[in-house]
Enzyme design. Structure first.
Site, mmCIF file in Angstrom:
data_model
loop_
_atom_site.group_PDB
_atom_site.id
_atom_site.type_symbol
_atom_site.label_atom_id
_atom_site.label_comp_id
_atom_site.label_asym_id
_atom_site.label_seq_id
_atom_site.Cartn_x
_atom_site.Cartn_y
_atom_site.Cartn_z
ATOM 1 N N GLU A 74 -5.237 3.836 5.739
ATOM 2 C CA GLU A 74 -4.854 3.615 4.340
ATOM 3 C C GLU A 74 -5.467 4.725 3.482
ATOM 4 O O GLU A 74 -4.900 5.168 2.500
ATOM 5 C CB GLU A 74 -5.385 2.254 3.872
ATOM 6 C CG GLU A 74 -5.153 2.027 2.395
ATOM 7 C CD GLU A 74 -5.945 0.865 1.818
ATOM 8 O OE1 GLU A 74 -5.752 -0.273 2.271
ATOM 9 O OE2 GLU A 74 -6.742 1.100 0.887
ATOM 10 N N SER B 154 -10.809 -0.787 2.823
ATOM 11 C CA SER B 154 -10.139 -0.863 4.129
ATOM 12 C C SER B 154 -9.755 0.542 4.574
ATOM 13 O O SER B 154 -9.070 1.254 3.834
ATOM 14 C CB SER B 154 -8.857 -1.692 4.037
ATOM 15 O OG SER B 154 -9.129 -2.988 3.578
ATOM 16 N N ARG C 165 0.833 -1.219 0.000
ATOM 17 C CA ARG C 165 0.000 0.000 0.000
ATOM 18 C C ARG C 165 0.861 1.260 0.000
ATOM 19 O O ARG C 165 0.525 2.261 0.631
ATOM 20 C CB ARG C 165 -0.942 0.035 1.214
ATOM 21 C CG ARG C 165 -1.958 -1.075 1.258
ATOM 22 C CD ARG C 165 -2.948 -1.006 0.089
ATOM 23 N NE ARG C 165 -4.034 -1.952 0.250
ATOM 24 C CZ ARG C 165 -4.010 -3.213 -0.182
ATOM 25 N NH1 ARG C 165 -2.958 -3.688 -0.823
ATOM 26 N NH2 ARG C 165 -5.042 -4.011 0.008
HETATM 27 P P1 FAD Z 1 -8.746 8.472 -5.659
HETATM 28 O O1 FAD Z 1 -9.437 8.121 -4.383
HETATM 29 O O2 FAD Z 1 -9.440 9.391 -6.597
HETATM 30 O O3 FAD Z 1 -7.306 9.064 -5.313
HETATM 31 C C1 FAD Z 1 -6.438 8.386 -4.435
HETATM 32 C C2 FAD Z 1 -5.129 9.171 -4.304
HETATM 33 O O4 FAD Z 1 -4.441 9.180 -5.550
HETATM 34 C C3 FAD Z 1 -5.356 10.654 -3.960
HETATM 35 O O5 FAD Z 1 -4.292 11.043 -3.113
HETATM 36 C C4 FAD Z 1 -5.272 11.355 -5.296
HETATM 37 O O6 FAD Z 1 -4.882 12.701 -5.184
HETATM 38 C C5 FAD Z 1 -4.223 10.523 -6.008
HETATM 39 N N1 FAD Z 1 -4.407 10.482 -7.465
HETATM 40 C C6 FAD Z 1 -5.512 10.058 -8.127
HETATM 41 N N2 FAD Z 1 -5.286 10.068 -9.455
HETATM 42 C C7 FAD Z 1 -4.016 10.527 -9.651
HETATM 43 C C8 FAD Z 1 -3.198 10.750 -10.806
HETATM 44 N N3 FAD Z 1 -3.644 10.513 -12.034
HETATM 45 N N4 FAD Z 1 -1.938 11.220 -10.610
HETATM 46 C C9 FAD Z 1 -1.478 11.470 -9.363
HETATM 47 N N5 FAD Z 1 -2.210 11.273 -8.234
HETATM 48 C C10 FAD Z 1 -3.455 10.798 -8.371
HETATM 49 N N6 FAD Z 1 -7.538 -0.834 -2.590
HETATM 50 C C11 FAD Z 1 -6.700 -1.882 -2.674
HETATM 51 O O7 FAD Z 1 -5.481 -1.710 -2.790
HETATM 52 N N7 FAD Z 1 -7.156 -3.163 -2.645
HETATM 53 C C12 FAD Z 1 -8.472 -3.450 -2.518
HETATM 54 O O8 FAD Z 1 -8.854 -4.611 -2.486
HETATM 55 C C13 FAD Z 1 -9.393 -2.355 -2.435
HETATM 56 N N8 FAD Z 1 -10.707 -2.584 -2.276
HETATM 57 C C14 FAD Z 1 -11.573 -1.534 -2.193
HETATM 58 C C15 FAD Z 1 -12.947 -1.805 -2.053
HETATM 59 C C16 FAD Z 1 -13.856 -0.773 -1.985
HETATM 60 C C17 FAD Z 1 -15.332 -1.095 -1.838
HETATM 61 C C18 FAD Z 1 -13.405 0.568 -2.054
HETATM 62 C C19 FAD Z 1 -14.403 1.693 -2.020
HETATM 63 C C20 FAD Z 1 -12.051 0.850 -2.172
HETATM 64 C C21 FAD Z 1 -11.117 -0.202 -2.231
HETATM 65 N N9 FAD Z 1 -9.729 0.020 -2.355
HETATM 66 C C22 FAD Z 1 -8.867 -1.035 -2.475
HETATM 67 C C23 FAD Z 1 -9.197 1.388 -2.357
HETATM 68 C C24 FAD Z 1 -9.226 2.057 -3.747
HETATM 69 O O9 FAD Z 1 -10.058 1.365 -4.625
HETATM 70 C C25 FAD Z 1 -7.830 2.165 -4.374
HETATM 71 O O10 FAD Z 1 -6.968 2.865 -3.542
HETATM 72 C C26 FAD Z 1 -7.865 2.836 -5.749
HETATM 73 O O11 FAD Z 1 -6.606 2.751 -6.376
HETATM 74 C C27 FAD Z 1 -8.240 4.314 -5.654
HETATM 75 O O12 FAD Z 1 -8.446 4.790 -6.962
HETATM 76 P P2 FAD Z 1 -9.223 6.132 -7.230
HETATM 77 O O13 FAD Z 1 -9.118 6.420 -8.683
HETATM 78 O O14 FAD Z 1 -10.589 6.068 -6.685
HETATM 79 O O15 FAD Z 1 -8.318 7.145 -6.414
HETATM 80 N N1 EPU Z 2 -11.148 -10.646 9.781
HETATM 81 C C1 EPU Z 2 -11.914 -10.764 10.930
HETATM 82 N N2 EPU Z 2 -12.913 -9.853 11.115
HETATM 83 C C2 EPU Z 2 -13.186 -8.885 10.222
HETATM 84 C C3 EPU Z 2 -12.386 -8.768 9.054
HETATM 85 C C4 EPU Z 2 -11.368 -9.670 8.856
HETATM 86 O O1 EPU Z 2 -11.689 -11.626 11.766
HETATM 87 O O2 EPU Z 2 -14.124 -8.133 10.467
HETATM 88 C C5 EPU Z 2 -10.089 -11.657 9.552
HETATM 89 C C6 EPU Z 2 -10.495 -12.631 8.432
HETATM 90 O O3 EPU Z 2 -11.249 -13.684 8.919
HETATM 91 C C7 EPU Z 2 -9.153 -13.072 7.903
HETATM 92 C C8 EPU Z 2 -8.282 -11.841 8.096
HETATM 93 O O4 EPU Z 2 -8.918 -11.024 9.081
HETATM 94 O O5 EPU Z 2 -8.627 -14.109 8.689
HETATM 95 C C9 EPU Z 2 -8.079 -11.054 6.797
HETATM 96 O O6 EPU Z 2 -9.353 -10.646 6.296
HETATM 97 P P1 EPU Z 2 -9.628 -10.458 4.716
HETATM 98 O O7 EPU Z 2 -9.175 -11.654 3.969
HETATM 99 O O8 EPU Z 2 -11.040 -10.027 4.579
HETATM 100 O O9 EPU Z 2 -8.664 -9.308 4.279
HETATM 101 P P2 EPU Z 2 -8.176 -7.965 4.985
HETATM 102 O O10 EPU Z 2 -6.800 -8.158 5.510
HETATM 103 O O11 EPU Z 2 -9.195 -7.478 5.937
HETATM 104 C C10 EPU Z 2 -7.009 -7.095 2.838
HETATM 105 C C11 EPU Z 2 -6.896 -5.802 2.088
HETATM 106 C C12 EPU Z 2 -8.091 -5.618 1.175
HETATM 107 C C13 EPU Z 2 -8.117 -6.772 0.178
HETATM 108 C C14 EPU Z 2 -8.233 -8.078 0.968
HETATM 109 C C15 EPU Z 2 -8.166 -9.295 0.075
HETATM 110 C C16 EPU Z 2 -5.603 -4.262 3.427
HETATM 111 C C17 EPU Z 2 -5.613 -3.065 4.307
HETATM 112 N N3 EPU Z 2 -6.790 -4.694 3.019
HETATM 113 O O12 EPU Z 2 -8.129 -6.996 3.705
HETATM 114 O O13 EPU Z 2 -7.911 -4.397 0.461
HETATM 115 O O14 EPU Z 2 -9.197 -6.647 -0.709
HETATM 116 O O15 EPU Z 2 -7.133 -8.169 1.907
HETATM 117 O O16 EPU Z 2 -6.858 -9.508 -0.348
HETATM 118 O O17 EPU Z 2 -4.531 -4.777 3.127
HETATM 119 C C18 EPU Z 2 -8.337 -2.054 0.557
HETATM 120 O O18 EPU Z 2 -7.109 -1.903 0.564
HETATM 121 O O19 EPU Z 2 -9.149 -1.091 0.553
HETATM 122 C C19 EPU Z 2 -8.889 -3.408 0.570
HETATM 123 C C20 EPU Z 2 -10.187 -3.673 0.601
#
Ligand code: FAD
Ligand code: EPU
Length: 342
Positions: free
Chosen positions: A338, A243, A170
Site C-alpha cells: 500500500e 499498513s 486504497r
Molecule cells: P504522503 O506520504 O506525504 O504522500 C503519499 C502520496 O501522495 C505520495 O505519492 C505523494 O507524492 C502524494 N501526494 C502527497 N500530497 C499530494 C498532493 N497535494 N498532490 C498530489 N500528490 C500528493 N491510511 C489509511 O487509508 N487508513 C488508515 O487507517 C491509515 N492508518 C495509518 C496509521 C499510521 C500509524 C500511519 C503512519 C499511516 C496510516 N495510513 C492510513 C497511511 C497514511 O496515513 C495515508 O495514506 C495518508 O493519506 C498519507 O498522507 P500524507 O500526507 O502523509 O501523504
Molecule cells: N489480524 C490478525 N493479526 C494481525 C493483524 C490483524 O489476526 O497481526 C486480524 C484481526 O484480528 C482482524 C483482521 O485481521 O480480524 C483485520 O485487522 P484490523 O481490524 O486490525 O484491520 P486491518 O485489515 O489489519 C485495515 C486497514 C487499516 C485500518 C483498519 C481499520 C488496510 C490495508 N488496512 O487494517 O488502515 O486502519 O483496517 O479499519 O486496509 C492503513 O491503510 O495504513 C491502515 C492502517
C-alpha cells in the site's frame, strides 16, 4: 514584473523529519509551498527536473529506499473554510497542507457527521484522495465532494468531482492513470448536519460503552482514536507507515479454497470478490513481532512494518519481499504494497 512570490530551493535537504518511517535520506533539492501564490514560480521551474519531482504531505505513506535525486515539494498550505451549507449538508474545504486529523476534529467539534471514523489517520488533506484513505467501515470517498488541482504539464487549474476520481479500495485515478500529473491543492467534503453514525465495526460500540458514553459524532471519534492508539504504533515513537500491504481481494472461488484449509481466516465481502485480512495471513506465517536488525514487524499488528531506529529503506523493502514470498507459498495469494516505495 511578476508580483508572485518566488519559491526558495534548498540543496541536499535531510528528509528524516518528513517521513514517518524516519528514513535518513536527502532530497537533492527541496522546497515548501506555504501559499498558492507561489505556484506560478513552482510551475515555471518544474520542467527542468525531467519528471523527478515528488510532492510530499505528512510523509506517512512513503518508503524512501534512497536519496531523492530530484525536487521534493512539501505542501504546507493551511486553512479550513466552510464554503456552503443548507439545512442538511455543510461543505467544508481544507487546504492541501492542513493536517488530516485537525480537519476531522474541526468537523467533529461542530457535530458535522461523516469523517469521525477516520479520526487520527496521519497525513494531510491533499494526500487523502490519492489512496482514498479508509478505516473503521468508512472511506474518504463517502463524504468527498470535490477537489481543486493544477496540472503539472499544462499549469491549468482543474476541479475534480467524485465521478472523475475512480475511487476504490486504497485507490484513485491519482494513483493510476493520472499518477504524478496533478498537484492537489484543496479538498472539499460534504458533511451531514443530521449525522447517521457508522458503528458497523464491532469494536466501536464496545469502546463507546466502555467509555461510558452514548453514540454520537464525538464519541465515535473518541472511540476510534482510542482503538487506533491501542493497535497502531505512533510514528513519533516507532517509525512506520501504517499498513504496509493492502488487504488482498481474491475471487470467491479462491476464497472458498483457502477457507477450506484455513477456516478461521478473517474475510469480508468486496465488490469484485472477497477481501482477506493480510495481517492475519502474515501472522500465520510467523512474522508478527519479527525483528532483523532495526527492521521489523509490529508486535500488535502484523500488517505494519516498523523501523526500530536505523533501518534503511532497502532493509524494510527486503523484509516486505520476504513476507510477500511466504504469504504466496502458504496461501497462494499475492500481497501488494500500500505504501509508495521510492
Ligand atoms: P504522503 O506520504 O506525504 O504522500 C503519499 C502520496 O501522495 C505520495 O505519492 C505523494 O507524492 C502524494 N501526494 C502527497 N500530497 C499530494 C498532493 N497535494 N498532490 C498530489 N500528490 C500528493 N491510511 C489509511 O487509508 N487508513 C488508515 O487507517 C491509515 N492508518 C495509518 C496509521 C499510521 C500509524 C500511519 C503512519 C499511516 C496510516 N495510513 C492510513 C497511511 C497514511 O496515513 C495515508 O495514506 C495518508 O493519506 C498519507 O498522507 P500524507 O500526507 O502523509 O501523504
Ligand atoms: N489480524 C490478525 N493479526 C494481525 C493483524 C490483524 O489476526 O497481526 C486480524 C484481526 O484480528 C482482524 C483482521 O485481521 O480480524 C483485520 O485487522 P484490523 O481490524 O486490525 O484491520 P486491518 O485489515 O489489519 C485495515 C486497514 C487499516 C485500518 C483498519 C481499520 C488496510 C490495508 N488496512 O487494517 O488502515 O486502519 O483496517 O479499519 O486496509 C492503513 O491503510 O495504513 C491502515 C492502517
Amino acid at each position: 514584473m511578476d508580483s508572485n512570490p518566488a519559491i526558495t530551493i534548498v540543496q541536499n535537504f535531510n528528509l528524516k523529519q518528513f517521513n514517518t518511517f524516519g528514513m535518513d535520506v536527502r532530497a537533492r533539492e527541496y522546497t515548501e509551498i506555504i501559499d498558492e501564490s507561489q505556484l506560478p514560480d513552482l510551475l515555471r521551474r518544474i520542467g527542468r527536473y525531467d519528471g523527478k519531482v515528488l510532492f510530499l504531505g505528512g510523509g506517512s505513506n512513503v518508503l524512501f529506499t534512497s536519496d531523492y535525486e530530484g525536487l521534493v515539494v512539501r505542501m504546507a498550505t493551511k486553512g479550513i473554510e466552510i464554503v456552503d451549507q443548507d439545512d442538511t449538508y455543510v461543505y467544508v474545504r481544507g487546504m492541501a497542507g492542513e493536517n488530516w486529523d485537525d480537519f476531522v476534529q474541526f468537523c467533529v467539534e461542530r457535530n458535522y457527521g461523516g469523517l469521525e471514523n477516520l479520526s487520527l489517520i496521519p497525513g494531510n488533506i491533499g494526500s487523502s484522495p490519492i489512496q482514498n484513505i479508509g478505516a473503521y467501515g468508512v472511506e474518504m470517498k463517502d463524504t468527498f465532494y470535490m477537489l481543486d488541482a493544477v496540472s503539472l504539464r499544462t499549469g491549468e487549474f482543474r476541479e475534480f468531482f467524485s465521478d472523475e476520481c475512480s475511487f476504490g479500495y486504497r485507490s484513485s485515478v491519482f494513483k493510476h492513470e493520472l499518477k504524478g500529473q496533478y498537484l492537489i491543492l484543496s479538498v472539499t467534503f460534504r458533511l451531514s448536519k443530521r449525522p447517521e453514525l457508522n458503528t458497523s465495526y464491532g469494536a466501536i460500540p464496545a469502546e463507546i460503552e466502555a467509555m461510558g458514553e452514548v453514540p454520537s459524532v464525538r464519541s465515535v471519534a473518541r472511540a476510534v482514536t482510542s482503538i487506533r492508539r491501542s493497535k497502531l504504533p505512533d510514528p513519533l515513537e516507532l517509525g512506520n507507515a501504517g499498513s504496509f500491504f493492502k488487504n488482498p481481494v481474491v475471487s470467491n472461488q479462491q476464497f472458498n479454497e483457502i477457507r477450506t484449509a484455513y477456516p478461521d481466516i478473517p474475510a469480508y465481502a468486496a465488490d469484485n470478490g472477497t477481501k482477506l485480512a493480510a495481517g492475519w495471513m502474515i501472522e500465520q506465517c510467523g512474522w508478527k513481532g519479527y525483528r532483523d536488525g532495526d527492521a521489523g514487524v509490529h508486535a500488535r499488528q502484523a500488517l505494519v512494518l516498523v523501523n526500530f531506529g536505523k533501518a534503511t529503506g532497502n532493509q524494510i523493502y527486503s523484509l516486505a519481499l520476504q513476507i510477500i514470498d511466504s504469504v504466496r507459498s502458504k496461501f497462494g495469494v499475492d500481497l501488494e504494497p500500500e505504501v509508495n516505495i521510492l
